[in-house]
Every structure is written in C-alpha cells, then in structure tokens.
Design an enzyme around this catalytic site. Structure first.
Site, PDB file in Angstrom:
ATOM      1  N   PRO A   2       0.781  -1.222   0.000  1.00 29.34           N
ATOM      2  CA  PRO A   2       0.000   0.000   0.000  1.00 29.34           C
ATOM      3  C   PRO A   2       0.819   1.281   0.000  1.00 29.34           C
ATOM      4  O   PRO A   2       1.371   1.669   1.010  1.00 29.34           O
ATOM      5  CB  PRO A   2      -0.825  -0.098   1.298  1.00 29.34           C
ATOM      6  CG  PRO A   2      -0.300  -1.275   2.040  1.00 29.34           C
ATOM      7  CD  PRO A   2       0.882  -1.802   1.324  1.00 29.34           C
ATOM      8  N   GLU A   3       0.900   1.926  -1.133  1.00 27.57           N
ATOM      9  CA  GLU A   3       1.276   3.331  -1.188  1.00 27.57           C
ATOM     10  C   GLU A   3      -0.015   4.070  -1.532  1.00 27.57           C
ATOM     11  O   GLU A   3      -1.079   3.467  -1.542  1.00 27.57           O
ATOM     12  CB  GLU A   3       2.386   3.566  -2.225  1.00 27.57           C
ATOM     13  CG  GLU A   3       3.697   2.894  -1.820  1.00 27.57           C
ATOM     14  CD  GLU A   3       4.871   3.219  -2.730  1.00 27.57           C
ATOM     15  OE1 GLU A   3       4.930   4.355  -3.218  1.00 27.57           O
ATOM     16  OE2 GLU A   3       5.710   2.340  -2.944  1.00 27.57           O
ATOM     17  N   HIS A  94      -4.212 -14.327   9.295  1.00 27.18           N
ATOM     18  CA  HIS A  94      -3.818 -12.924   9.409  1.00 27.18           C
ATOM     19  C   HIS A  94      -4.991 -11.988   9.189  1.00 27.18           C
ATOM     20  O   HIS A  94      -4.800 -10.801   8.971  1.00 27.18           O
ATOM     21  CB  HIS A  94      -2.698 -12.607   8.421  1.00 27.18           C
ATOM     22  CG  HIS A  94      -1.463 -13.406   8.672  1.00 27.18           C
ATOM     23  ND1 HIS A  94      -0.783 -13.381   9.866  1.00 27.18           N
ATOM     24  CD2 HIS A  94      -0.805 -14.295   7.899  1.00 27.18           C
ATOM     25  CE1 HIS A  94       0.251 -14.201   9.805  1.00 27.18           C
ATOM     26  NE2 HIS A  94       0.252 -14.772   8.625  1.00 27.18           N
ATOM     27  N   ARG A 155      16.943  21.660   2.611  1.00 28.20           N
ATOM     28  CA  ARG A 155      17.063  20.204   2.779  1.00 28.20           C
ATOM     29  C   ARG A 155      18.290  19.686   2.037  1.00 28.20           C
ATOM     30  O   ARG A 155      18.327  19.660   0.808  1.00 28.20           O
ATOM     31  CB  ARG A 155      15.795  19.499   2.252  1.00 28.20           C
ATOM     32  CG  ARG A 155      14.494  19.988   2.878  1.00 28.20           C
ATOM     33  CD  ARG A 155      14.368  19.630   4.335  1.00 28.20           C
ATOM     34  NE  ARG A 155      14.285  18.214   4.598  1.00 28.20           N
ATOM     35  CZ  ARG A 155      13.136  17.551   4.753  1.00 28.20           C
ATOM     36  NH1 ARG A 155      11.983  18.167   4.646  1.00 28.20           N
ATOM     37  NH2 ARG A 155      13.149  16.248   5.020  1.00 28.20           N
TER      38      ARG A 155
END
Length: 274
Positions: A2-3, A94, A155
DNA sequence: CCGACAACCTGTGAGC
DNA sequence: TGCTCACAGGTTGTCG
C-alpha cells in the site's frame, strides 16, 4: 503493497459496498497491530452507520454515524489489505478484523506483518496526532513545482528521501519515489536543495502522473472487489526501475543500478537520471 | 530543525 | 528437502 494509489484504489473499491451500510457485528481477532486496537471499538461500532470513506495520505478515514459519532482510522502499513468478502467466508490466520454489514458483506482487514493500525477518533481526524503533521497531498493543486522548490531550499538530504518524507508530501512510498524520479530524469542521490525550479516542476509532474497512472490501473480491477477469494483491487504493475537491478533501462538500454538510501532500496538509471 | 538509524512483525526467496 | 539469512510496499521514536 500500500502506497497512495493502493490506498485510494481500496477506498474506491469499498465505497459502493460500504457507504450508507449499518455495521451489524464486529470481530477483532488480533488486538496487537502497530498500536493496540482500542478496547471497546467493537461496542462503539456495532449498530453504527458508515457514512463515508475519505483518505488522507495513506490513512483511510471512515466517517461513523452513531450515538457518539467519530472516525475509524485505518492504516495498512506494509502488508495490510482491506477487501469485501461474503458473510461466512472463513478467516485466515492474518485476518485481524471484520466489519459485518447489513448487506451480507464483510469488510475484512488482513495484515500479516501487523504494521497497520486501526484507531478511533471522536473529532476532526485532521487533528489526530498521527495526521496533524502530514504534508501536502500530491494530487492536490497545492503541490506545485514552486511549492516543492520553496520547501526544499534547506534540505541537504537526498531528494528521494525528502520525497518520501510524509511531513512534506504524503503518499509517495519507496516504489513510486523510484519511479517518479526516473520519469523526471533526476538522480535520487541529488541533494534536494540542489534542484532548480524547472526540475522541481518536472518532479512534481512526474509524481502526479505516476500516482494517477497507478490509480487508473488499479481502478480497472475494481469490478471484482467483492469476491470470496478476490484480490483486494490492485495488482503488480509494470515498473520502469523498481525491482529491475541489472536489467536494461527501458529508455536507454543501460543497466539499472541498485543501491541503498536510508535503509531503503533505490533503483535508477545512471545515464538517464542526473 | 534536520538527518541517521533502530524498532515494530511475519513471509518469502536465494543460497548452501 | 531443509536450514539460515537478507530483505520486503511504512512509520514512530530516539539520539546526535
């Protein structure tokens, strides 16, 4: 896997089966996820109505109408999936959580690694501590080249790592960071502050295009979202660089290089990306 | 504030 | 076939 595109695909797949439905029963098989599933969640949700599903970054936000309304916050972590199954479908080992709806369907959370989360928030979900400091949505109009340029001047870290910083921009995980940088022709190791305006714009456009293409591809498989053994609505895609170490670049034919940045795998073409 | 890194947990595939 | 090891889509928390 999942992105953002997978989360959005999940949201769109769930919407038609979930919105407006009443939760008749809740089964919590595993309490220990990234954080414990809140005690009393089942009691709170039973009899409630799911009014809407929104998304913020990789978080799914279910608006819950009940005597005490609120939001069910779901994160799929590394290995989580949500799918619709028919009532009575046996749960695998799961399958940690079920929401049984009044239409005979069940929303089922599966998460082998249990890095995902299921939380409850009574107020505005944007104010939840986990969501309050999230960055800009990459598919929104605020995500522009000028904006990225402005926010990367201080940055010094590699652009790939900055692109994956959810405090700056949400939803871009390892796969799509690699892919977008390839499409923008930018070396993932380049210090973010060394990107000029024009390359920031190229990158923003590449991120948006990469995510939108992935969502469109996932969307085409949504028809089968409700199936006892159905896939969760997304599938392996055709990547330009991700997972292709040593294979020929689809543009120049040179070998794709693999290295590690901040303990994550980076794939890129040294000839096409500068 | 920024950046690097360990930690959370289980499954899978490569290599021996 | 079976064992061990490295690695996997994310995020938080800690430390320098």
């Amino acid at each position: 896997m999942p992105e953002l595109p997978e989360v959005e695909t999940t949201r769109r797949g769930l919407m038609p089966h979930v919105v407006g439905r009443v939760i008749e029963g809740v089964t919590v098989r595993a309490v220990r996820l990234r954080w414990p599933v809140p005690p009393g969640l089942a009691r709170r949700l039973a009899g409630a109505r799911l009014a809407d599903i929104e998304r913020r970054g990789k978080y799914l936000l279910f608006r819950v109408e009940a005597s005490t309304p609120g939001w069910l916050i779901v994160h799929l972590g590394m290995s989580g999936s949500l799918r619709m199954v028919a009532a009575g479908t046996p749960a695998g080992c799961h399958d940690h959580l079920d929401l049984s709806l009044d239409n005979g369907h069940v929303v089922r959370l599966r998460d082998p690694r249990r890095f995902g989360a299921v939380l409850w928030h009574p107020g505005d979900p944007a104010r939840h501590p986990l969501l309050a400091h999230l960055g800009v949505e990459p598919l929104s109009e605020s995500f522009t080249g000028a904006w990225l340029y402005r926010h990367t001047r201080n940055r010094s870290a590699a652009i790939k790592q900055v692109l994956m910083d959810a405090g700056l921009v949400v939803g871009v995980g390892n796969i799509y960071a690699n892919e977008a940088l390839f499409h923008a022709g930018i070396d993932p190791r380049r210090p973010a502050r060394r990107l000029g305006q024009a390359r920031c714009t190229r990158l923003v456009e590449a991120v948006r295009a990469t995510l939108e293409r992935a969502i469109a591809a996932g969307g085409s498989s949504l028809r089968d979202f409700v199936h006892a053994d159905g896939q969760p609505g997304y599938f392996q895609q055709h990547y330009a660089v991700y997972g292709r170490a040593g294979e020929p670049c689809r543009r120049c034919g040179g070998p794709i290089r693999h290295l590690r940045q901040g303990n994550r795998s980076t794939f890129f073409c040294p000839r096409c990306q500068r």
